[in-house]
Design a protein around this motif. Structure first.
Motif, PDB file in Angstrom:
ATOM      1  N   ARG A   1     -30.497  37.437 -34.832  1.00  0.00           N
ATOM      2  CA  ARG A   1     -30.024  36.541 -35.904  1.00  0.00           C
ATOM      3  C   ARG A   1     -28.661  35.987 -35.520  1.00  0.00           C
ATOM      4  O   ARG A   1     -27.772  36.712 -35.079  1.00  0.00           O
ATOM      5  CB  ARG A   1     -29.943  37.304 -37.222  1.00  0.00           C
ATOM      6  CG  ARG A   1     -29.340  36.497 -38.351  1.00  0.00           C
ATOM      7  CD  ARG A   1     -29.422  37.237 -39.681  1.00  0.00           C
ATOM      8  NE  ARG A   1     -30.802  37.350 -40.115  1.00  0.00           N
ATOM      9  CZ  ARG A   1     -31.169  37.933 -41.251  1.00  0.00           C
ATOM     10  NH1 ARG A   1     -30.272  38.475 -42.041  1.00  0.00           N
ATOM     11  NH2 ARG A   1     -32.444  37.998 -41.585  1.00  0.00           N
ATOM     12  N   GLN A   2     -28.455  34.706 -35.741  1.00  0.00           N
ATOM     13  CA  GLN A   2     -27.191  34.075 -35.408  1.00  0.00           C
ATOM     14  C   GLN A   2     -26.107  34.501 -36.393  1.00  0.00           C
ATOM     15  O   GLN A   2     -26.347  34.649 -37.579  1.00  0.00           O
ATOM     16  CB  GLN A   2     -27.333  32.550 -35.457  1.00  0.00           C
ATOM     17  CG  GLN A   2     -28.304  32.004 -34.417  1.00  0.00           C
ATOM     18  CD  GLN A   2     -28.712  30.595 -34.765  1.00  0.00           C
ATOM     19  OE1 GLN A   2     -29.554  30.376 -35.617  1.00  0.00           O
ATOM     20  NE2 GLN A   2     -28.136  29.641 -34.094  1.00  0.00           N
ATOM     21  N   ASP A  96     -25.318  14.846 -29.781  1.00  0.00           N
ATOM     22  CA  ASP A  96     -24.080  14.555 -30.509  1.00  0.00           C
ATOM     23  C   ASP A  96     -23.808  15.550 -31.634  1.00  0.00           C
ATOM     24  O   ASP A  96     -22.763  15.463 -32.300  1.00  0.00           O
ATOM     25  CB  ASP A  96     -24.130  13.147 -31.099  1.00  0.00           C
ATOM     26  CG  ASP A  96     -24.066  12.070 -30.024  1.00  0.00           C
ATOM     27  OD1 ASP A  96     -23.382  12.302 -29.006  1.00  0.00           O
ATOM     28  OD2 ASP A  96     -24.701  11.015 -30.184  1.00  0.00           O
ATOM     29  N   PHE A  97     -24.723  16.488 -31.871  1.00  0.00           N
ATOM     30  CA  PHE A  97     -24.574  17.477 -32.931  1.00  0.00           C
ATOM     31  C   PHE A  97     -24.659  18.886 -32.355  1.00  0.00           C
ATOM     32  O   PHE A  97     -25.191  19.088 -31.268  1.00  0.00           O
ATOM     33  CB  PHE A  97     -25.682  17.309 -33.981  1.00  0.00           C
ATOM     34  CG  PHE A  97     -25.916  15.887 -34.408  1.00  0.00           C
ATOM     35  CD1 PHE A  97     -25.052  15.265 -35.284  1.00  0.00           C
ATOM     36  CD2 PHE A  97     -27.006  15.165 -33.914  1.00  0.00           C
ATOM     37  CE1 PHE A  97     -25.262  13.948 -35.675  1.00  0.00           C
ATOM     38  CE2 PHE A  97     -27.224  13.851 -34.298  1.00  0.00           C
ATOM     39  CZ  PHE A  97     -26.350  13.238 -35.185  1.00  0.00           C
ATOM     40  N   SER A  98     -24.164  19.847 -33.110  1.00  0.00           N
ATOM     41  CA  SER A  98     -24.364  21.251 -32.712  1.00  0.00           C
ATOM     42  C   SER A  98     -25.854  21.574 -32.738  1.00  0.00           C
ATOM     43  O   SER A  98     -26.383  22.220 -31.829  1.00  0.00           O
ATOM     44  CB  SER A  98     -23.628  22.194 -33.667  1.00  0.00           C
ATOM     45  OG  SER A  98     -22.269  21.878 -33.767  1.00  0.00           O
ATOM     46  N   ARG A  99     -26.528  21.138 -33.811  1.00  0.00           N
ATOM     47  CA  ARG A  99     -27.973  21.277 -33.960  1.00  0.00           C
ATOM     48  C   ARG A  99     -28.495  20.081 -34.731  1.00  0.00           C
ATOM     49  O   ARG A  99     -27.793  19.514 -35.572  1.00  0.00           O
ATOM     50  CB  ARG A  99     -28.309  22.556 -34.758  1.00  0.00           C
ATOM     51  CG  ARG A  99     -27.874  23.864 -34.136  1.00  0.00           C
ATOM     52  CD  ARG A  99     -28.898  24.401 -33.156  1.00  0.00           C
ATOM     53  NE  ARG A  99     -30.191  24.622 -33.780  1.00  0.00           N
ATOM     54  CZ  ARG A  99     -30.499  25.685 -34.524  1.00  0.00           C
ATOM     55  NH1 ARG A  99     -29.582  26.634 -34.759  1.00  0.00           N
ATOM     56  NH2 ARG A  99     -31.708  25.830 -35.031  1.00  0.00           N
ATOM     57  N   SER A 100     -29.727  19.694 -34.460  1.00  0.00           N
ATOM     58  CA  SER A 100     -30.355  18.625 -35.238  1.00  0.00           C
ATOM     59  C   SER A 100     -31.861  18.840 -35.237  1.00  0.00           C
ATOM     60  O   SER A 100     -32.394  19.596 -34.422  1.00  0.00           O
ATOM     61  CB  SER A 100     -30.015  17.244 -34.668  1.00  0.00           C
ATOM     62  OG  SER A 100     -30.579  17.061 -33.377  1.00  0.00           O
ATOM     63  N   ALA A 106     -32.888  26.507 -38.883  1.00  0.00           N
ATOM     64  CA  ALA A 106     -32.366  27.736 -39.456  1.00  0.00           C
ATOM     65  C   ALA A 106     -31.042  28.078 -38.794  1.00  0.00           C
ATOM     66  O   ALA A 106     -30.843  27.847 -37.592  1.00  0.00           O
ATOM     67  CB  ALA A 106     -33.363  28.876 -39.254  1.00  0.00           C
ATOM     68  N   TRP A 107     -30.149  28.635 -39.595  1.00  0.00           N
ATOM     69  CA  TRP A 107     -28.821  29.040 -39.110  1.00  0.00           C
ATOM     70  C   TRP A 107     -28.382  30.243 -39.918  1.00  0.00           C
ATOM     71  O   TRP A 107     -28.144  30.131 -41.115  1.00  0.00           O
ATOM     72  CB  TRP A 107     -27.853  27.877 -39.271  1.00  0.00           C
ATOM     73  CG  TRP A 107     -26.492  28.084 -38.678  1.00  0.00           C
ATOM     74  CD1 TRP A 107     -26.185  28.348 -37.378  1.00  0.00           C
ATOM     75  CD2 TRP A 107     -25.247  28.015 -39.379  1.00  0.00           C
ATOM     76  NE1 TRP A 107     -24.825  28.433 -37.215  1.00  0.00           N
ATOM     77  CE2 TRP A 107     -24.218  28.234 -38.428  1.00  0.00           C
ATOM     78  CE3 TRP A 107     -24.898  27.777 -40.706  1.00  0.00           C
ATOM     79  CZ2 TRP A 107     -22.871  28.235 -38.771  1.00  0.00           C
ATOM     80  CZ3 TRP A 107     -23.550  27.772 -41.043  1.00  0.00           C
ATOM     81  CH2 TRP A 107     -22.559  27.997 -40.084  1.00  0.00           C
ATOM     82  N   GLY A 108     -28.351  31.391 -39.284  1.00  0.00           N
ATOM     83  CA  GLY A 108     -28.087  32.606 -40.036  1.00  0.00           C
ATOM     84  C   GLY A 108     -29.179  32.807 -41.075  1.00  0.00           C
ATOM     85  O   GLY A 108     -30.377  32.726 -40.779  1.00  0.00           O
ATOM     86  N   ASP A 109     -28.782  33.045 -42.316  1.00  0.00           N
ATOM     87  CA  ASP A 109     -29.733  33.208 -43.409  1.00  0.00           C
ATOM     88  C   ASP A 109     -30.070  31.879 -44.077  1.00  0.00           C
ATOM     89  O   ASP A 109     -30.814  31.857 -45.066  1.00  0.00           O
ATOM     90  CB  ASP A 109     -29.159  34.163 -44.474  1.00  0.00           C
ATOM     91  CG  ASP A 109     -29.088  35.599 -43.966  1.00  0.00           C
ATOM     92  OD1 ASP A 109     -29.956  35.985 -43.172  1.00  0.00           O
ATOM     93  OD2 ASP A 109     -28.149  36.319 -44.360  1.00  0.00           O
ATOM     94  N   PHE A 191     -31.628  24.858 -48.361  1.00  0.00           N
ATOM     95  CA  PHE A 191     -30.924  23.683 -48.869  1.00  0.00           C
ATOM     96  C   PHE A 191     -31.689  22.426 -48.465  1.00  0.00           C
ATOM     97  O   PHE A 191     -32.039  22.264 -47.286  1.00  0.00           O
ATOM     98  CB  PHE A 191     -29.506  23.608 -48.286  1.00  0.00           C
ATOM     99  CG  PHE A 191     -28.626  24.758 -48.685  1.00  0.00           C
ATOM    100  CD1 PHE A 191     -27.888  24.722 -49.854  1.00  0.00           C
ATOM    101  CD2 PHE A 191     -28.545  25.889 -47.887  1.00  0.00           C
ATOM    102  CE1 PHE A 191     -27.081  25.786 -50.229  1.00  0.00           C
ATOM    103  CE2 PHE A 191     -27.737  26.966 -48.239  1.00  0.00           C
ATOM    104  CZ  PHE A 191     -27.002  26.906 -49.417  1.00  0.00           C
ATOM    105  N   VAL A 192     -31.930  21.549 -49.437  1.00  0.00           N
ATOM    106  CA  VAL A 192     -32.635  20.298 -49.159  1.00  0.00           C
ATOM    107  C   VAL A 192     -31.915  19.146 -49.843  1.00  0.00           C
ATOM    108  O   VAL A 192     -31.097  19.330 -50.741  1.00  0.00           O
ATOM    109  CB  VAL A 192     -34.111  20.346 -49.634  1.00  0.00           C
ATOM    110  CG1 VAL A 192     -34.835  21.556 -49.070  1.00  0.00           C
ATOM    111  CG2 VAL A 192     -34.197  20.333 -51.153  1.00  0.00           C
ATOM    112  N   GLY A 193     -32.250  17.948 -49.415  1.00  0.00           N
ATOM    113  CA  GLY A 193     -31.763  16.723 -50.051  1.00  0.00           C
ATOM    114  C   GLY A 193     -32.946  15.975 -50.637  1.00  0.00           C
ATOM    115  O   GLY A 193     -33.796  16.538 -51.305  1.00  0.00           O
ATOM    116  N   HIS A 194     -33.007  14.701 -50.371  1.00  0.00           N
ATOM    117  CA  HIS A 194     -34.137  13.812 -50.650  1.00  0.00           C
ATOM    118  C   HIS A 194     -34.363  13.489 -52.123  1.00  0.00           C
ATOM    119  O   HIS A 194     -34.559  12.329 -52.472  1.00  0.00           O
ATOM    120  CB  HIS A 194     -35.422  14.392 -50.063  1.00  0.00           C
ATOM    121  CG  HIS A 194     -36.624  13.509 -50.246  1.00  0.00           C
ATOM    122  ND1 HIS A 194     -36.704  12.252 -49.696  1.00  0.00           N
ATOM    123  CD2 HIS A 194     -37.789  13.701 -50.933  1.00  0.00           C
ATOM    124  CE1 HIS A 194     -37.870  11.703 -50.029  1.00  0.00           C
ATOM    125  NE2 HIS A 194     -38.530  12.552 -50.783  1.00  0.00           N
TER     126      HIS A 194
END
Length: 241
Positions: A1-2, A96-100, A106-109, A191-194
Motif C-alpha cells: 500500500r502506498q 505531466d502529472f504524478s498520476r493520471s 488509487a492512492w493510499g486508501d 471521491f468523484v466529480g461529474h
C-alpha cells in the motif's frame, strides 16, 4: 500500500473553464495559492469545458494547466482524472502529472474517478463517448479539416447546458453503486466529480463515497485530511486561506 503524506488533499472538479474568461483567471489564481501551500491536489475531470489535447486543438488555458502540473509534481502529488469533456489528456500528457487516468486511480486508501461511468444516461451517450475517445475519434479529430470547429459545434448541441438539463445527482443509481463498491473494497475513501451536486455517504466499514461540488458553482473545492478522515467543502479562497 502506498504511503499517503501528512499534507491535506485538495479536490477540484468540473470547473468547465473556457479560454480568456474571468473564471480562467480565477482558476489560475487558485493554482498560485496551491503552489504556495504544502497540499497535494487531485483534479477530478472536466476542468476544461472542452479539451482535446491534440496539437491542432490549441487551448491556452489547458497548456497553462499542464505547465503548472508538470512543475508542481516535483513538489507535491498532482493527479488528473480525465472527464467526459476532455480527450487524450491522459494518453498524450500523462507525464505531466504524478498520476493520471481515463478511468480511476488509487492512492493510499483513496480512490479517484471522474464519475461519468457510474451512471450512463443512455447507450447512445456511452457510444458517443467511447467513439470520441477511440482511435477512430483520435484520427477524425487529428486529421479532419476543420475538426476543432466541428467538435465545438457538436459539443454546443449535445451538452447538458445546451439541452437545458439541470445539475442532478441520480441517487437511486449512484448510491447502490457506492454501496456495492464498499462491500467489495471496504474502508476506501472514494471521491468523484461529474454530478456537480455535492453528496457524502459514510459506511460502517469506515469507507465513504463523496461527490465533490463543481468548481464552476461558486468556485468550490473539497479538502480532505488523509490522516484524520476529516472532509470539508467550500470556496477555495476560504479553505486555502
Amino acid at each position: 500500500r502506498q504511503r499517503v503524506p501528512s499534507s491535506m488533499l485538495i479536490l477540484v472538479t468540473d470547473a468547465h473553464i473556457r479560454d480568456n474568461t474571468a473564471a480562467a483567471a480565477d482558476f489560475l489564481a487558485m493554482l498560485e495559492r496551491i503552489a504556495d501551500s504544502q497540499h497535494d491536489v487531485v483534479f477530478l475531470g472536466d476542468i476544461v469545458d472542452l479539451w482535446v489535447a491534440l496539437q491542432n486543438f490549441p487551448n491556452a488555458f489547458g497548456q497553462d494547466l499542464l505547465d503548472w502540473c508538470c512543475q508542481q509534481k516535483e513538489r507535491r502529488f498532482v493527479a488528473y482524472l480525465e472527464g467526459n469533456h476532455e480527450f487524450f489528456v491522459h494518453r498524450h500528457h500523462g507525464e505531466d502529472f504524478s498520476r493520471s487516468s481515463e478511468l480511476a486511480l488509487a492512492w493510499g486508501d483513496c480512490v479517484f474517478m471522474h464519475g461519468d461511468r457510474i451512471h450512463i444516461v443512455s447507450l447512445l451517450t456511452a457510444f458517443i463517448l467511447w467513439l470520441a475517445k477511440s482511435w477512430l475519434g483520435y484520427t477524425a479529430m487529428r486529421w479532419t479539416p476543420g475538426a476543432p470547429a466541428i467538435t465545438a459545434w457538436m459539443k454546443s448541441k449535445l451538452s447538458s447546458e445546451a439541452r437545458g438539463i439541470a445539475d442532478n445527482l441520480p441517487e437511486e443509481a449512484v448510491r447502490p453503486w457506492a454501496e456495492r463498491e464498499d462491500r467489495r473494497y471496504p474502508g476506501r475513501q472514494v471521491f468523484v466529480g461529474h454530478f456537480h451536486v455535492p453528496a457524502e455517504w459514510a459506511f460502517a466499514s469506515g469507507g465513504a463515497f463523496r461527490v465533490v461540488p463543481a468548481w464552476k458553482n461558486g468556485q468550490l473545492i473539497g479538502l480532505f485530511d488523509p490522516e484524520t478522515g476529516a472532509y470539508q467543502t467550500g470556496s477555495w479562497r476560504e479553505l486555502l486561506g
